[in-house]
Scaffold this motif. Sequence first.
Motif, PDB file in Angstrom:
ATOM      1  N   THR A  39      39.082  41.310  35.799  1.00  0.00           N
ATOM      2  CA  THR A  39      38.524  40.414  36.816  1.00  0.00           C
ATOM      3  C   THR A  39      39.440  39.192  36.906  1.00  0.00           C
ATOM      4  OG1 THR A  39      37.243  39.103  35.262  1.00  0.00           O
ATOM      5  CG2 THR A  39      36.184  41.090  36.152  1.00  0.00           C
ATOM      6  N   ASP A  40      39.343  38.462  38.013  1.00  0.00           N
ATOM      7  CA  ASP A  40      40.177  37.264  38.173  1.00  0.00           C
ATOM      8  C   ASP A  40      39.985  36.298  37.014  1.00  0.00           C
ATOM      9  OD1 ASP A  40      41.087  38.287  40.468  1.00  0.00           O
ATOM     10  OD2 ASP A  40      40.101  36.884  41.819  1.00  0.00           O
ATOM     11  N   GLU A  41      38.733  36.084  36.621  1.00  0.00           N
ATOM     12  CA  GLU A  41      38.470  35.112  35.550  1.00  0.00           C
ATOM     13  C   GLU A  41      39.121  35.541  34.245  1.00  0.00           C
ATOM     14  OE1 GLU A  41      34.268  34.136  35.119  1.00  0.00           O
ATOM     15  OE2 GLU A  41      34.153  34.103  37.313  1.00  0.00           O
ATOM     16  N   GLN A  42      38.977  36.822  33.905  1.00  0.00           N
ATOM     17  CA  GLN A  42      39.599  37.332  32.669  1.00  0.00           C
ATOM     18  C   GLN A  42      41.115  37.181  32.745  1.00  0.00           C
ATOM     19  OE1 GLN A  42      37.952  41.315  33.046  1.00  0.00           O
ATOM     20  NE2 GLN A  42      37.191  41.206  30.941  1.00  0.00           N
ATOM     21  N   LEU A  43      41.659  37.551  33.902  1.00  0.00           N
ATOM     22  CA  LEU A  43      43.107  37.521  34.078  1.00  0.00           C
ATOM     23  C   LEU A  43      43.625  36.092  33.928  1.00  0.00           C
ATOM     24  CD1 LEU A  43      45.548  39.281  34.748  1.00  0.00           C
ATOM     25  CD2 LEU A  43      45.222  38.681  37.121  1.00  0.00           C
ATOM     26  N   ILE A  44      42.939  35.139  34.566  1.00  0.00           N
ATOM     27  CA  ILE A  44      43.372  33.739  34.493  1.00  0.00           C
ATOM     28  C   ILE A  44      43.337  33.249  33.051  1.00  0.00           C
ATOM     29  CG2 ILE A  44      42.641  31.380  35.086  1.00  0.00           C
ATOM     30  CD1 ILE A  44      41.879  32.594  37.897  1.00  0.00           C
ATOM     31  N   LYS A  45      42.244  33.555  32.357  1.00  0.00           N
ATOM     32  CA  LYS A  45      42.139  33.119  30.952  1.00  0.00           C
ATOM     33  C   LYS A  45      43.251  33.728  30.107  1.00  0.00           C
ATOM     34  CE  LYS A  45      37.323  31.823  30.305  1.00  0.00           C
ATOM     35  NZ  LYS A  45      36.159  32.458  30.923  1.00  0.00           N
ATOM     36  N   GLU A  46      43.489  35.031  30.292  1.00  0.00           N
ATOM     37  CA  GLU A  46      44.517  35.696  29.480  1.00  0.00           C
ATOM     38  C   GLU A  46      45.919  35.211  29.845  1.00  0.00           C
ATOM     39  OE1 GLU A  46      44.309  39.803  28.722  1.00  0.00           O
ATOM     40  OE2 GLU A  46      42.151  39.777  28.318  1.00  0.00           O
ATOM     41  N   SER A 148      47.684  37.346  49.411  1.00  0.00           N
ATOM     42  CA  SER A 148      48.008  38.756  49.594  1.00  0.00           C
ATOM     43  C   SER A 148      46.718  39.536  49.749  1.00  0.00           C
ATOM     44  CB  SER A 148      48.785  39.270  48.383  1.00  0.00           C
ATOM     45  OG  SER A 148      48.801  40.676  48.368  1.00  0.00           O
ATOM     46  N   ASP A 149      46.815  40.685  50.426  1.00  0.00           N
ATOM     47  CA  ASP A 149      45.653  41.566  50.537  1.00  0.00           C
ATOM     48  C   ASP A 149      45.260  42.090  49.163  1.00  0.00           C
ATOM     49  OD1 ASP A 149      45.873  41.222  53.208  1.00  0.00           O
ATOM     50  OD2 ASP A 149      46.894  43.126  53.588  1.00  0.00           O
ATOM     51  N   SER A 150      46.245  42.182  48.290  1.00  0.00           N
ATOM     52  CA  SER A 150      45.972  42.679  46.947  1.00  0.00           C
ATOM     53  C   SER A 150      45.845  41.475  46.017  1.00  0.00           C
ATOM     54  CB  SER A 150      47.123  43.570  46.505  1.00  0.00           C
ATOM     55  OG  SER A 150      47.005  43.834  45.134  1.00  0.00           O
ATOM     56  N   PRO A 151      44.634  41.192  45.513  1.00  0.00           N
ATOM     57  CA  PRO A 151      44.431  39.943  44.774  1.00  0.00           C
ATOM     58  C   PRO A 151      45.248  39.845  43.490  1.00  0.00           C
ATOM     59  CG  PRO A 151      42.487  41.349  44.641  1.00  0.00           C
ATOM     60  CD  PRO A 151      43.405  41.977  45.644  1.00  0.00           C
ATOM     61  N   HIS A 152      45.668  41.007  42.965  1.00  0.00           N
ATOM     62  CA  HIS A 152      46.422  40.967  41.720  1.00  0.00           C
ATOM     63  C   HIS A 152      47.896  41.325  41.890  1.00  0.00           C
ATOM     64  CE1 HIS A 152      42.673  41.172  38.908  1.00  0.00           C
ATOM     65  NE2 HIS A 152      42.701  40.109  39.675  1.00  0.00           N
ATOM     66  N   ALA A 153      48.432  41.138  43.091  1.00  0.00           N
ATOM     67  CA  ALA A 153      49.871  41.348  43.267  1.00  0.00           C
ATOM     68  C   ALA A 153      50.602  40.161  42.658  1.00  0.00           C
ATOM     69  CB  ALA A 153      50.205  41.466  44.746  1.00  0.00           C
ATOM     70  N   PRO A 173      48.445  35.625  44.169  1.00  0.00           N
ATOM     71  CA  PRO A 173      47.135  35.075  44.530  1.00  0.00           C
ATOM     72  C   PRO A 173      46.385  34.532  43.311  1.00  0.00           C
ATOM     73  CG  PRO A 173      47.437  37.216  45.551  1.00  0.00           C
ATOM     74  CD  PRO A 173      48.568  37.032  44.580  1.00  0.00           C
ATOM     75  N   VAL A 174      46.670  35.082  42.121  1.00  0.00           N
ATOM     76  CA  VAL A 174      46.012  34.585  40.906  1.00  0.00           C
ATOM     77  C   VAL A 174      46.331  33.100  40.715  1.00  0.00           C
ATOM     78  CG1 VAL A 174      45.951  34.805  38.376  1.00  0.00           C
ATOM     79  CG2 VAL A 174      46.068  36.857  39.810  1.00  0.00           C
ATOM     80  N   ILE A 175      47.574  32.736  41.051  1.00  0.00           N
ATOM     81  CA  ILE A 175      48.007  31.347  40.864  1.00  0.00           C
ATOM     82  C   ILE A 175      47.286  30.407  41.833  1.00  0.00           C
ATOM     83  CG2 ILE A 175      50.030  29.824  41.048  1.00  0.00           C
ATOM     84  CD1 ILE A 175      51.614  32.293  39.874  1.00  0.00           C
ATOM     85  N   CYS A 176      46.919  30.928  43.019  1.00  0.00           N
ATOM     86  CA  CYS A 176      46.210  30.084  43.997  1.00  0.00           C
ATOM     87  C   CYS A 176      44.945  29.482  43.384  1.00  0.00           C
ATOM     88  CB  CYS A 176      45.816  30.889  45.239  1.00  0.00           C
ATOM     89  SG  CYS A 176      47.203  31.718  46.040  1.00  0.00           S
TER      90      CYS A 176
END
Length: 192
Positions: A39-46, A148-153, A173-176
């Motif tokens: 998930t975005d939250e997990q990805l950001i934390k990691e 991006s259309d792909s949130p994890h690109a 997009p994660v950085i946004c």
Amino acid sequence: FQEETSSAKEDKFSSIHKPVAVGSNQLLTVGTTHISKLTDEQLIKEFLSGSYCFHGGVGWWKYEFCYGKYVHQYHEDKEKGKTTVVVGTWNKAEHNHWAQNNEARAYQLRDDGQKAVKTVSHYYGNGDPCDLTGKPRQVTVKLKCKESDSPHAVTVYMLEPQICLYILGVESPVICKILDTADEYGLLSVPS
């Protein structure tokens, strides 16, 4: 619509390579990779803890960027194994010193007149010695929001404007979602 077909294509290929013109006559090939199913939250934390690293680059050298840890350049060979060059290593005190004389965060004006952080730049020094200068390699990592259309690109590319002084561009997009947490030194935190 062309847009729809290109995003449908992106889903089929996990990695898309296209040349990108940067500056005057430098042509780089940039790989856009679709990253994990977290998930975005997990990805950001990691990502911010340095345990999830971004990879990029096509051709001979690939790059690995672990936030708050290091930037590596590596080449994998079937016979010889993996060759790794340390491009830069994180040191908070060194970065903060660098940030006092450089632009650690850059803004853009939004439509509503508010300032939004557009990019943050982080300094990673003390890389492996440069063959040509004898000095340690160093890199400025520029983290940029890229919709991006792909949130994890994620797109990772490397420039070398001066010998063994690099710029690593990381766009996703994660950085946004975390740019607005940047402090005066450009350091990011998990959104509250």
